[in-house]
Design an enzyme around this catalytic site. Structure first.
Site, PDB file in Angstrom:
ATOM      1  N   PHE A 136     -20.698 -45.615  -5.371  1.00  0.00           N
ATOM      2  CA  PHE A 136     -19.745 -46.334  -4.666  1.00  0.00           C
ATOM      3  C   PHE A 136     -20.146 -47.669  -4.242  1.00  0.00           C
ATOM      4  O   PHE A 136     -21.412 -47.793  -4.039  1.00  0.00           O
ATOM      5  CB  PHE A 136     -19.470 -45.543  -3.444  1.00  0.00           C
ATOM      6  CG  PHE A 136     -18.233 -45.878  -2.572  1.00  0.00           C
ATOM      7  CD1 PHE A 136     -16.952 -45.465  -3.010  1.00  0.00           C
ATOM      8  CD2 PHE A 136     -18.510 -46.611  -1.429  1.00  0.00           C
ATOM      9  CE1 PHE A 136     -15.952 -46.296  -2.041  1.00  0.00           C
ATOM     10  CE2 PHE A 136     -17.320 -47.095  -0.553  1.00  0.00           C
ATOM     11  CZ  PHE A 136     -16.080 -46.829  -1.162  1.00  0.00           C
ATOM     12  N   ASP A 205     -26.395 -39.025  -1.755  1.00  0.00           N
ATOM     13  CA  ASP A 205     -24.865 -39.082  -1.211  1.00  0.00           C
ATOM     14  C   ASP A 205     -24.208 -37.910  -1.673  1.00  0.00           C
ATOM     15  O   ASP A 205     -23.496 -37.857  -2.698  1.00  0.00           O
ATOM     16  CB  ASP A 205     -24.424 -40.307  -1.732  1.00  0.00           C
ATOM     17  CG  ASP A 205     -23.246 -40.848  -1.008  1.00  0.00           C
ATOM     18  OD1 ASP A 205     -22.628 -39.896  -0.626  1.00  0.00           O
ATOM     19  OD2 ASP A 205     -22.826 -42.101  -0.812  1.00  0.00           O
ATOM     20  N   TYR A 230     -15.185 -36.992   6.681  1.00  0.00           N
ATOM     21  CA  TYR A 230     -13.611 -37.016   6.849  1.00  0.00           C
ATOM     22  C   TYR A 230     -12.966 -36.692   5.381  1.00  0.00           C
ATOM     23  O   TYR A 230     -11.832 -36.661   5.348  1.00  0.00           O
ATOM     24  CB  TYR A 230     -13.352 -38.357   7.127  1.00  0.00           C
ATOM     25  CG  TYR A 230     -14.085 -39.535   6.384  1.00  0.00           C
ATOM     26  CD1 TYR A 230     -13.371 -39.888   5.206  1.00  0.00           C
ATOM     27  CD2 TYR A 230     -15.012 -40.314   7.002  1.00  0.00           C
ATOM     28  CE1 TYR A 230     -14.118 -40.698   4.541  1.00  0.00           C
ATOM     29  CE2 TYR A 230     -15.533 -41.359   6.326  1.00  0.00           C
ATOM     30  CZ  TYR A 230     -15.302 -41.455   5.032  1.00  0.00           C
ATOM     31  OH  TYR A 230     -15.638 -42.716   4.482  1.00  0.00           O
ATOM     32  N   LYS A 231     -13.830 -36.186   4.463  1.00  0.00           N
ATOM     33  CA  LYS A 231     -13.053 -35.867   3.290  1.00  0.00           C
ATOM     34  C   LYS A 231     -12.756 -34.079   3.337  1.00  0.00           C
ATOM     35  O   LYS A 231     -11.982 -33.710   3.850  1.00  0.00           O
ATOM     36  CB  LYS A 231     -14.002 -36.283   2.207  1.00  0.00           C
ATOM     37  CG  LYS A 231     -14.085 -37.701   1.911  1.00  0.00           C
ATOM     38  CD  LYS A 231     -15.024 -37.914   0.784  1.00  0.00           C
ATOM     39  CE  LYS A 231     -15.288 -39.636   0.745  1.00  0.00           C
ATOM     40  NZ  LYS A 231     -14.295 -40.423   0.819  1.00  0.00           N
ATOM     41  N   ARG A 379      -6.359 -40.284  -9.325  1.00  0.00           N
ATOM     42  CA  ARG A 379      -7.344 -39.360  -8.762  1.00  0.00           C
ATOM     43  C   ARG A 379      -6.460 -38.259  -7.715  1.00  0.00           C
ATOM     44  O   ARG A 379      -5.636 -38.788  -7.197  1.00  0.00           O
ATOM     45  CB  ARG A 379      -8.186 -40.080  -7.871  1.00  0.00           C
ATOM     46  CG  ARG A 379      -9.319 -40.972  -8.370  1.00  0.00           C
ATOM     47  CD  ARG A 379     -10.500 -41.117  -7.503  1.00  0.00           C
ATOM     48  NE  ARG A 379     -10.139 -41.174  -6.135  1.00  0.00           N
ATOM     49  CZ  ARG A 379     -11.037 -41.243  -4.874  1.00  0.00           C
ATOM     50  NH1 ARG A 379     -12.239 -41.150  -5.214  1.00  0.00           N
ATOM     51  NH2 ARG A 379     -10.618 -41.463  -3.854  1.00  0.00           N
TER      52      ARG A 379
END
Length: 404
Positions: A136, A205, A230-231, A379
């Site tokens: 990312f 990560d 938050y995922k 996605r």
């Protein structure tokens, strides 16, 4: 009713996690974007209201002690720990993922060099940081900054190529457990072992895996790890991230961002810094209490849930969705980027599709919410706690209709 719709109903009827769905605020939308923002657990608004009206509104400053605000970063860290295979006292919650990546990576270089730092610190010749070339973007930016700060050379490499670039000069390696575009799962045990064989430290990560599949931080000897909440952990927009430090490294963890909250005597107000013991070393400043306690409430949905059963459903969902796509979508309209092998698959399906941005916009208009990554990747994130097999079948059917 089609055979696949009937199969979806049968699979949902047998789903041991199916009852968890009612613990979330959901509607008629098929929500497949939990790999960006998890759904709201239904009990969280009431809990947050109590934090605001009673703890902040009535108790005010007393809540630091009486409501446990001060110990929240470690307490909530211990609740996340079982979800990533860590023991108690190894995780502290706070700051953003980016800040924690910076803390972890610089600290890893310092540990690899025996505690020295700076442009001229090349103890043992360790002056290289290896970073996931597919990472990312923010992780890449942070790695560049950490390299400048520590006088290291940055070496980008695809995860599969990392063992070939490791050597005596490697200080630290920053890798993603899953590729954010494709959902490809990387070999955390094997790559961690390779990094250790080279005498370096591994930083992982976990943003796209924590809460979706077993990680095994302690089991596999991971040195440091970071992740958002938050995922798949459903902590809410901008909820604080977390930092894991292996128990055997905690007394050598030298944060590049020391703060009064990570001081051995935070209220001593001494001008010289003395690091706290254990996980609190990863703290910096005053915790963000409102979002932190919303996260703590959100973690209640994990009570009685094992990560192994979450992983089993994740694989079943993604397998079923791919079957539905193959059955419904005209041949040649999409190309799956998702690995077939379960050992290489996270909890999302990525489909290459021309005009992906416009396709996703039309899917959202028709009640199927995923997202896309430029230029051409759709996605779909599958959160096993609330996504059903009926959701997967409907999403594939609407995708086919949209492309048609």
């Amino acid at each position: 009713m089609s055979d696949l719709r009937a199969e979806a109903e049968a699979l949902d009827a047998r789903d041991e996690l199916g009852g968890k769905r009612k613990e979330f605020v959901l509607d008629d939308t098929v929500y497949l974007d939990g790999n960006s923002l998890g759904a709201l657990p239904a009990h969280v608004p009431e809990r947050v209201a109590d934090v605001i009206t009673r703890q902040w509104g009535s108790l005010r400053i007393r809540s630091w002690d009486e409501s446990g605000w001060w110990t929240a970063p470690e307490r909530i860290g211990d609740r996340i720990a079982p979800l990533v295979g860590a023991g108690p006292g190894r995780i502290v919650v706070g700051d953003s993922t980016s800040v924690n990546v910076f803390k972890a990576l610089v600290a890893a270089v310092r540990i690899a060099r025996g505690g020295t730092d700076g442009p001229d610190a090349t103890v043992g010749g360790r002056d290289e940081i290896v970073v996931d070339a597919t990472t990312f973007p923010t992780d890449g930016y942070i790695a560049q900054s950490a390299a400048r700060l520590t006088g290291c050379r940055l070496l980008p490499a695809a995860p599969a190529d990392v063992p070939g670039v490791l050597g005596e000069r490697t200080a630290a390696v920053l890798l993603n457990h899953a590729d954010y575009r494709t959902g490809r799962l990387h070999d955390l045990p094997g790559l961690t072992a390779a990094v250790h064989a080279a005498g370096a430290l591994a930083v992982w990560d976990l943003c796209h895996t924590a809460g979706a599949l077993p990680v095994g931080l302690d089991e596999h000897g991971v040195d440091l790890a970071v992740g958002c909440t938050y995922k798949y952990l459903n902590g809410g927009p901008g909820s604080p991230a977390y930092l894991y430090v292996r128990e055997g490294l905690q007394d050598r963890f030298d944060s590049p961002l020391p703060g009064w909250n990570s001081h051995a005597e935070p209220f001593g107000m001494r001008p010289d810094f003395e690091a706290a013991q254990g996980a609190p070393r990863g703290r910096v400043g005053t915790p963000d209490i409102l979002s932190m306690l919303a996260l703590e409430a959100s973690l209640d949905v994990w009570d009685g849930v094992g990560v192994a059963e979450v992983r089993a459903k994740s694989l079943a969902l993604t397998d079923f969705f791919l079957r539905c796509v193959e059955a419904y979508v005209p041949q040649g309209r999409v190309e799956s980027l998702t690995p077939v092998a379960h050992a290489e698959r996270g909890s999302q399906v990525a489909l290459r599709c021309p005009g992906a941005g416009d396709v996703m916009r039309r899917l959202v208009e028709r009640g199927v919410v995923g997202d896309y990554r430029a230029p051409d990747v759709l996605r779909f994130g599958f959160t096993p706690l609330y996504v059903s097999f009926a959701d997967a079948e409907r999403a594939a059917r609407v995708l086919a209709d949209t492309l048609d």
